[in-house]
Scaffold this motif. Sequence first.
Motif, PDB file in Angstrom:
ATOM      1  N   THR A 240       4.209  -4.400   0.654  1.00  0.00           N
ATOM      2  CA  THR A 240       3.068  -4.538   1.568  1.00  0.00           C
ATOM      3  C   THR A 240       2.699  -3.206   2.195  1.00  0.00           C
ATOM      4  N   SER A 241       3.670  -2.324   2.379  1.00  0.00           N
ATOM      5  CA  SER A 241       3.391  -1.024   2.984  1.00  0.00           C
ATOM      6  C   SER A 241       2.451  -0.181   2.139  1.00  0.00           C
ATOM      7  N   VAL A 242       2.295  -0.530   0.871  1.00  0.00           N
ATOM      8  CA  VAL A 242       1.335   0.168   0.019  1.00  0.00           C
ATOM      9  C   VAL A 242      -0.086  -0.049   0.516  1.00  0.00           C
ATOM     10  N   HIS A 247      -5.666   1.736   1.611  1.00  0.00           N
ATOM     11  CA  HIS A 247      -6.839   1.706   2.487  1.00  0.00           C
ATOM     12  C   HIS A 247      -7.438   3.100   2.662  1.00  0.00           C
ATOM     13  N   PHE A 248      -6.604   4.107   2.873  1.00  0.00           N
ATOM     14  CA  PHE A 248      -7.104   5.461   3.068  1.00  0.00           C
ATOM     15  C   PHE A 248      -7.759   6.002   1.798  1.00  0.00           C
ATOM     16  N   LEU A 249      -7.216   5.680   0.637  1.00  0.00           N
ATOM     17  CA  LEU A 249      -7.774   6.192  -0.612  1.00  0.00           C
ATOM     18  C   LEU A 249      -9.117   5.556  -0.939  1.00  0.00           C
ATOM     19  N   ALA A 250      -9.242   4.280  -0.663  1.00  0.00           N
ATOM     20  CA  ALA A 250     -10.428   3.556  -1.124  1.00  0.00           C
ATOM     21  C   ALA A 250     -11.522   3.436  -0.087  1.00  0.00           C
ATOM     22  N   ASN A 251     -11.186   3.521   1.204  1.00  0.00           N
ATOM     23  CA  ASN A 251     -12.174   3.195   2.219  1.00  0.00           C
ATOM     24  C   ASN A 251     -12.454   4.289   3.238  1.00  0.00           C
ATOM     25  N   VAL A 261     -14.040   8.680  -4.326  1.00  0.00           N
ATOM     26  CA  VAL A 261     -14.742   7.560  -3.721  1.00  0.00           C
ATOM     27  C   VAL A 261     -16.127   8.029  -3.296  1.00  0.00           C
ATOM     28  N   PRO A 262     -17.167   7.233  -3.539  1.00  0.00           N
ATOM     29  CA  PRO A 262     -18.523   7.658  -3.145  1.00  0.00           C
ATOM     30  C   PRO A 262     -18.696   7.641  -1.643  1.00  0.00           C
TER      31      PRO A 262
END
Length: 414
Positions: A240-242, A247-251, A261-262
Motif C-alpha cells: 500500500t505504501s507504493v 501519486h507523485f509520479l502520476a498526479n 505526465v502532461p
Amino acid sequence: SGPSSSSPPPQQQPPPQPRPPPPQQLLHHHRHHPQVAARDAVLIAMENLIVSDRADRADRRRFVVLACFCFHSFIQCFCFMDFSTDASLADTALDMHEQVQDGMLYYLGFAATLPAMWVSLWLLLKNYDWTAGFIMSVLIVGGAWLRLLSVQKESFAIALTSTIMLGAAGGVIFTSFTFIPERWFPVNERPFATALAVQSNYAGWAMGCLNPTMFGRTDSEGDHTVPHLKTFLLYQAIITSVALPIHFLANTEFAAGSGFVPSRPRIVHVAVESGEDKLSFLQTLRLLAGRPQYIIHSACYAVLGSVGYAVTGVVDSCFSAALPQIATHNATDGTTTYEDDGFSNEQSMGLNLMFVCTGVVSGLIVGKLVPDLPTTQAYVVRGLFLLGAGALLGVQILLLAAAGIDKDILYSLL
C-alpha cells in the motif's frame, strides 16, 4: 458632396449583445421557469463538451492518471475488508468481546466517508484536485500501517482509527469517479473510463472478501492464526505504501512538462457574466436541489447502494437465524445446547466474492457497450433495476423456505 461611387459602403456596426444575468438572477429565473432552466442546462452541457473535448484530446497520458486512481481505489477497499471477513479471527487478534465491535469496524468507515465527500467535493470544485489526491493517498497508507499496529498491540481503538481513515479516503475516491474521466478523457472515452474507476473499487472489495484466506495458513482446527494475520498485514502495508510515490509520479503538478505526465488540464467553468463570474459551491448545490429529477435519481442511487453494501454483511446472519438450530446434548450434566447452523466462513466469503465480481464484470460491460444515449441508458438502468429487485425477492423466498431446504442446495440457489 456625397460619397464617391468608388468608395466602399459604410459598415454597419453589429447590435450590442445583451449581458447574461448574474448568478443570483439566474438561479431565481431557473427556479420559476423550469423550461428555461432545462434549455440553459443543455446549452451549458454542449459548451462544456465542445471546450473540454478540445483540451482532452491533448492529454496523451490520461491513462496513467486513471491507472494511478484505480490503484488507490482498489487498495483502499481491499484494506477496508481486513477485519470483516473472519469475525472470529478479528475478535482474537483485537481482543474484542462484543459483537457490536465487529459492526463498528465496518460501518463506521462508511460514516467517515460522508463528511469526507463534502470536503473532497469542495476541493475538486476549487481546482485543488492534487491536494485531494494527496490526502487520499496519505489516509490509505496510514490506515494500512495502523491495521498492522492494531494487531500488534491487540487494540480495538487503533483498528477503529484505521477504519475511519480508510473511510475518509473513500470520500475522495467516490467523488472522483466521474471527476477524473470528465477532466482527462474525451467524450467518447468517458463512459468506459468511469466504469474502470468505479469497478476498481469493487474489485478491491471482491479481493478483500478473501482476506486473509487467500494467503492463509490454518491451525489444526481449520482456523486462521493471528501470527499469519500479522504477516499478511505487514505485506499489505508495504504494498500500500507504493500509493504515495505513484501519486507523485502520476498526479503532481511538479511533474508537468517533465515528459512523463502532461500539464494538468484546466477545468472548464461556464461563465455566466463577462466570462469571469462562476456559480459558487453553494449556488451549485441550490441549483441541483431545485431539480426534482436530480433528487429522484440521487435517492434511488442511495437506496440501491445501501442495499448493495448491506447484502454482504447481513445475508449470513439472516440465514443463520432462518436455518434449524443444531442441538448438542451433554451426557455429563444432561443439558442440551442449541447453536445456529449458518454458512461457514469460506461459504460466506464465496457468496460475497460472487456477488461483487458479478457487479464488477457487469459494470465494465455496461460502461463499454452501452452507448452514451439517454434513452438507451434509461432502458438499461431499468432492466438492471428489475433484475436486482427480482434477485432480492428470490433471497426473501429462500429465507422463508430455508428450514425445509438442504443447506448445500440452499447455498447453490443463493
